[in-house]
Design a protein around this motif. Structure first.
Motif, PDB file in Angstrom:
ATOM      1  N   ILE A 131      -4.411  10.237   0.175  1.00  0.00           N
ATOM      2  CA  ILE A 131      -5.192   8.865  -0.052  1.00  0.00           C
ATOM      3  C   ILE A 131      -6.328   8.937  -1.011  1.00  0.00           C
ATOM      4  N   ASN A 132      -6.952  10.198  -0.891  1.00  0.00           N
ATOM      5  CA  ASN A 132      -8.430  10.264  -1.753  1.00  0.00           C
ATOM      6  C   ASN A 132      -7.928  10.265  -3.014  1.00  0.00           C
ATOM      7  N   SER A 133      -6.867  11.174  -3.470  1.00  0.00           N
ATOM      8  CA  SER A 133      -6.510  11.160  -4.883  1.00  0.00           C
ATOM      9  C   SER A 133      -6.069   9.792  -5.347  1.00  0.00           C
ATOM     10  N   ASN A 134      -5.327   9.005  -4.330  1.00  0.00           N
ATOM     11  CA  ASN A 134      -5.036   7.726  -4.968  1.00  0.00           C
ATOM     12  C   ASN A 134      -6.052   6.850  -5.038  1.00  0.00           C
ATOM     13  N   LEU A 135      -7.167   6.929  -4.160  1.00  0.00           N
ATOM     14  CA  LEU A 135      -8.463   6.219  -4.287  1.00  0.00           C
ATOM     15  C   LEU A 135      -9.073   6.373  -5.565  1.00  0.00           C
TER      16      LEU A 135
ATOM     17  N   GLU B 120      -8.521  -0.816  -9.999  1.00  0.00           N
ATOM     18  CA  GLU B 120      -7.555  -1.453  -9.456  1.00  0.00           C
ATOM     19  C   GLU B 120      -8.325  -2.472  -8.450  1.00  0.00           C
ATOM     20  N   ASP B 121      -7.422  -3.337  -8.216  1.00  0.00           N
ATOM     21  CA  ASP B 121      -7.783  -4.626  -7.364  1.00  0.00           C
ATOM     22  C   ASP B 121      -7.768  -3.847  -5.794  1.00  0.00           C
ATOM     23  N   PRO B 122      -8.484  -4.463  -4.996  1.00  0.00           N
ATOM     24  CA  PRO B 122      -8.529  -4.089  -3.644  1.00  0.00           C
ATOM     25  C   PRO B 122      -7.292  -4.215  -2.801  1.00  0.00           C
ATOM     26  N   GLU B 123      -6.385  -5.316  -3.076  1.00  0.00           N
ATOM     27  CA  GLU B 123      -5.134  -5.658  -2.524  1.00  0.00           C
ATOM     28  C   GLU B 123      -4.268  -4.514  -2.659  1.00  0.00           C
ATOM     29  N   LYS B 124      -4.274  -4.110  -3.956  1.00  0.00           N
ATOM     30  CA  LYS B 124      -3.027  -2.987  -4.543  1.00  0.00           C
ATOM     31  C   LYS B 124      -3.696  -1.418  -3.775  1.00  0.00           C
ATOM     32  N   MET B 125      -4.963  -1.332  -3.631  1.00  0.00           N
ATOM     33  CA  MET B 125      -5.250  -0.115  -2.985  1.00  0.00           C
ATOM     34  C   MET B 125      -5.037  -0.198  -1.696  1.00  0.00           C
ATOM     35  N   ILE B 126      -5.505  -1.097  -0.876  1.00  0.00           N
ATOM     36  CA  ILE B 126      -5.004  -1.106   0.486  1.00  0.00           C
ATOM     37  C   ILE B 126      -3.457  -1.154   0.901  1.00  0.00           C
TER      38      ILE B 126
ATOM     39  N   ILE C 210      -2.428   2.585   0.287  1.00  0.00           N
ATOM     40  CA  ILE C 210      -2.840   3.459   1.388  1.00  0.00           C
ATOM     41  C   ILE C 210      -1.973   3.353   2.697  1.00  0.00           C
ATOM     42  N   ILE C 211      -1.592   2.014   2.842  1.00  0.00           N
ATOM     43  CA  ILE C 211      -0.749   1.521   4.284  1.00  0.00           C
ATOM     44  C   ILE C 211       0.680   2.404   3.863  1.00  0.00           C
ATOM     45  N   GLN C 212       1.146   2.220   2.591  1.00  0.00           N
ATOM     46  CA  GLN C 212       2.406   2.673   2.206  1.00  0.00           C
ATOM     47  C   GLN C 212       2.598   4.173   2.397  1.00  0.00           C
ATOM     48  N   GLU C 213       1.524   4.856   1.889  1.00  0.00           N
ATOM     49  CA  GLU C 213       1.237   6.508   2.176  1.00  0.00           C
ATOM     50  C   GLU C 213       1.450   6.911   3.623  1.00  0.00           C
ATOM     51  N   MET C 214       0.809   5.858   4.557  1.00  0.00           N
ATOM     52  CA  MET C 214       0.839   6.192   5.847  1.00  0.00           C
ATOM     53  C   MET C 214       2.183   5.886   6.604  1.00  0.00           C
TER      54      MET C 214
ATOM     55  N   ASP D 104      -4.291  -0.013  12.821  1.00  0.00           N
ATOM     56  CA  ASP D 104      -5.527  -0.182  12.697  1.00  0.00           C
ATOM     57  C   ASP D 104      -6.012  -0.887  11.293  1.00  0.00           C
ATOM     58  N   ALA D 105      -5.299  -0.028  10.192  1.00  0.00           N
ATOM     59  CA  ALA D 105      -5.184  -0.321   8.896  1.00  0.00           C
ATOM     60  C   ALA D 105      -4.634  -1.757   8.732  1.00  0.00           C
ATOM     61  N   LYS D 106      -3.680  -2.182   8.988  1.00  0.00           N
ATOM     62  CA  LYS D 106      -2.976  -3.286   8.818  1.00  0.00           C
ATOM     63  C   LYS D 106      -3.593  -4.418   9.569  1.00  0.00           C
ATOM     64  N   ALA D 107      -4.359  -4.330  10.728  1.00  0.00           N
ATOM     65  CA  ALA D 107      -5.093  -5.266  11.321  1.00  0.00           C
ATOM     66  C   ALA D 107      -6.304  -5.401  10.574  1.00  0.00           C
ATOM     67  N   LYS D 108      -6.735  -4.645   9.894  1.00  0.00           N
ATOM     68  CA  LYS D 108      -8.115  -4.717   9.213  1.00  0.00           C
ATOM     69  C   LYS D 108      -7.863  -5.311   7.627  1.00  0.00           C
ATOM     70  N   ARG D 109      -6.678  -5.154   7.279  1.00  0.00           N
ATOM     71  CA  ARG D 109      -6.244  -5.409   5.932  1.00  0.00           C
ATOM     72  C   ARG D 109      -6.794  -6.921   5.382  1.00  0.00           C
ATOM     73  N   LYS D 110      -6.646  -7.636   6.189  1.00  0.00           N
ATOM     74  CA  LYS D 110      -6.973  -9.322   5.853  1.00  0.00           C
ATOM     75  C   LYS D 110      -8.426  -9.276   5.554  1.00  0.00           C
ATOM     76  N   ALA D 111      -9.132  -8.714   6.743  1.00  0.00           N
ATOM     77  CA  ALA D 111     -10.580  -8.788   6.813  1.00  0.00           C
ATOM     78  C   ALA D 111     -11.229  -8.186   5.822  1.00  0.00           C
ATOM     79  N   ILE D 112     -10.648  -6.988   5.272  1.00  0.00           N
ATOM     80  CA  ILE D 112     -11.283  -6.211   3.865  1.00  0.00           C
ATOM     81  C   ILE D 112     -11.047  -7.022   2.856  1.00  0.00           C
ATOM     82  N   LEU D 113      -9.964  -7.629   2.599  1.00  0.00           N
ATOM     83  CA  LEU D 113      -9.334  -8.379   1.499  1.00  0.00           C
ATOM     84  C   LEU D 113     -10.376  -9.578   1.383  1.00  0.00           C
ATOM     85  N   MET D 114     -10.726 -10.109   2.621  1.00  0.00           N
ATOM     86  CA  MET D 114     -11.524 -11.383   2.514  1.00  0.00           C
ATOM     87  C   MET D 114     -12.895 -10.983   2.218  1.00  0.00           C
TER      88      MET D 114
END
Length: 231
Positions: free
Chosen positions: A11-15, A23-29, A32-36, A131-141
């Motif tokens: 994840i750190n490498s991708n970040l 890269e845009d935040p949506e693609k980044m998140i 990361i979720i795909q890696e998990m 947790d990452a999926k739950a926070k995804r929308k909030a982080i993008l907002m």
């Protein structure tokens, strides 16, 4: 390397790569979720393989224990026939099989520990994924809000700067008009009177003060616009 340590490195490498390429935040998140999710599938597959291997080892252990019992019965039979030599050989075979059985039991203990570790990691990773999926929308907002605020702030500074330039041009035209009027008056009246010269000096002071205020306003707006662009 632990599963979470490896996942953290990925994840750190991708970040870092995404930060370098803006890269845009949506693609980044999403990445990361795909890696998990991929790691979760991998851990579950490893756990399933170990469980299958454990069942095979348990069958082998039961077979070894059965063989040990069988050799003991053979030793008893040999003794009943006064064949101590055969009984001794049978007991040696029993001892060899029991040694193999003990080694297999140790492997089963290690397998149980590994399975429990993977089970714990699957549970932790699933919680982090949820947790990452739950926070995804909030982080993008939040990311969108920051982007909008920066864009709005930049537009405000741009508007202020444009207004300052407009005011400067109006004052410049006003000064040009006043100079033209003075020139016309001088042409029609010849040399200005002492009172006219003093009044002109007073009017020049007022214009100079207004121009100084305008210059300061433009300098402040320009600095704010440069700070916004650098951000």
């Amino acid at each position: 390397m632990g599963i979470f340590s490896r996942l953290s490195d990925i994840i750190n490498s991708n970040l870092n790569a995404m930060c370098d390429s803006a890269e845009d935040p949506e693609k980044m998140i999403r990445l990361i979720i795909q890696e998990m999710e991929d790691t979760l599938v991998e851990v579950r597959s490893a756990s399933a393989k170990i469980l299958a291997d454990k069942k095979t080892q348990e069958r082998q252990l039961r077979a070894l224990r059965g063989q040990a019992v069988n050799w003991e019965e053979k030793a008893k039979l040999a003794l009943s026939k006064d064949r101590e030599d055969l009984a001794r050989a049978a007991l040696n075979e029993k001892r060899r099989i029991e040694t193999d059985a003990v080694a297999l039991e140790d492997e089963l203990v290690l397998a149980d520990e590994h399975i429990q570790q993977l089970h714990d990691e699957v549970g932790q990773l699933q919680l982090k994924l949820d947790d990452a999926k739950a926070k995804r929308k909030a982080i993008l907002m939040r990311a969108d809000s920051v982007t909008q605020r920066r864009r709005t702030q930049h537009q405000i500074h741009r508007t202020h700067l444009d207004e300052a330039f407009d005011r400067f041009e109006r004052f410049e035209r006003r000064v040009d008009g006043l100079e033209g009027e003075l020139d016309a008056m001088n042409l029609g009246r010849g040399k200005p009177s002492l009172a006219d010269e003093i009044d002109a000096l007073s009017e020049d002071d007022v214009l100079n003060e207004e121009l100084e205020v305008l210059k300061q306003s433009m300098a402040v707006s320009k600095k704010g616009d440069e700070a916004s662009n650098n951000a």
